[in-house]
Design an enzyme around this catalytic site. Sequence first.
Site, PDB file in Angstrom:
ATOM      1  N   ASP A  15       3.162 -27.643  23.042  1.00 20.58           N
ATOM      2  CA  ASP A  15       4.018 -27.646  24.214  1.00 20.58           C
ATOM      3  C   ASP A  15       3.653 -26.444  25.087  1.00 20.58           C
ATOM      4  OD1 ASP A  15       6.397 -28.355  25.801  1.00 20.58           O
ATOM      5  OD2 ASP A  15       7.235 -26.510  24.967  1.00 20.58           O
ATOM      6  N   ASP A  17       5.945 -25.049  28.281  1.00 21.25           N
ATOM      7  CA  ASP A  17       7.122 -24.275  28.663  1.00 21.25           C
ATOM      8  C   ASP A  17       7.921 -23.868  27.425  1.00 21.25           C
ATOM      9  OD1 ASP A  17       6.906 -24.444  31.566  1.00 21.25           O
ATOM     10  OD2 ASP A  17       7.322 -26.571  31.320  1.00 21.25           O
TER      11      ASP A  17
END
Length: 340
Positions: A15, A17
Amino acid sequence: MRKPLVDEFDVLLLDLDGTVYLGGQVIPHVPESLAEAARRGARPMFVTNNASRSPADVAGTLTGMGVPAAAADVLTSPEVAAAMLAATHPAGSAVLVVGAQALADAVSHVGLVPVRLATDAPVAVVQGHSPDTGWRDLAEACIALRDPSVDWVASNTDTTLPTDRGLLPGNGSMVAALVAATGRTPRVAGKPNRPLLDEGVRRAGASRPLVVGDRLDTDLEAAVTAGMPGLMVLTGVSGPADLLAAVPAQRPTHLAFDLRGLLDQGLVAEIADVDDPSPWTVTVQGDVLVLAGESGGEAAADLRALAALARSAWASGITAVRADGPSAAATLQRLGLSGP
C-alpha cells in the site's frame, strides 16, 4: 535463528498512503528497507486504491522520496477498473468517468472512450477518487445509472483518505452518495476486493506474495480475501485498539511497527505463533485481558505484547485490557491502550 520475514516472499504488494508515505513525506525506514528487500529478491510492487494519479506520476513521487520506482512497479485501481470494463464491453464503447484524468486515461488505454456526460450514452460508469469531484459529476453518473443496463465499476470504496491533516473523504464516500441516490451497488476493482492484488502478482510473475498495509478494512481484508499473508504496519490508519477488535476477515498474519519488520526478526511478530519469544503473559480475568511481565521498554517487547494481546482478544472476543505491574502499564501506554 529465524531468517528475515522478507526471505519468505518474492513480491511485496505494498500500500502507499500510510504505509510508504503520509502527507507527502516518506515514512521513516521505508527507503532502506525496500532497497534491501529488493536486493534479497522480494520485488516491491506498489498497489494503491488511489485513483487520482497515473502510475508514472506515482513512480516519480516515490523516486523523489528516495524510493526508486518505475511505472511498471506501480499498479493503480483505475488500471484494474478499466481492465474489468474492457473485459465486459466492446472496444469503442463510451464510459462515463467520475474522477481524475488518470482514470480517464486508463479507460482510453484499454480501448474504451471516456465521457463526462450522461447524454453521451455511456455503457458504464467508472468512479475513482478526485479532490475535484462535485455535485454535477455525481448528478451525471446518477442519470446514467438510472438505466439498469449501464454497468458501474468503482476503483475502490475507501470511505476515508489519510493525509497530513487527518482522515478526509475518500472515494467510498462519493460512491456511497450514488448508492443512496440510485439504490445500486458497483463492482469494485480495488482493495478489499482481490482483483488489484491478483493483477499485482500476475504482473510481477510472482508466486509467494506478501500484502503490506496499514488499514485493516482495505489492505488486510484484501489479503484475507485473496488468501495471501498480510503484514500490518502501525504507521497509518489502523492502530493497536483496532487490531484487537479486528474481525476474522481483516486479521493480519504478521505485525510490525514499520517496514523494518521485513528485515529485523526482532521487529516483526507472527501473531499466530505462540512460541514467538515474549516476556509477556496474557490472562482473561472476567471481561478484561490482563497483561503481565517485565521488559526494558524495547520496541521488540512492545510488539510482542501487542501480538499476545491480539491472540487472546481474537480467541476470547474480549478487547478491554489492563496491566499487572508498572512495566506492563508502561507498555500499554506506549501502545495507546488503556484499561478500565
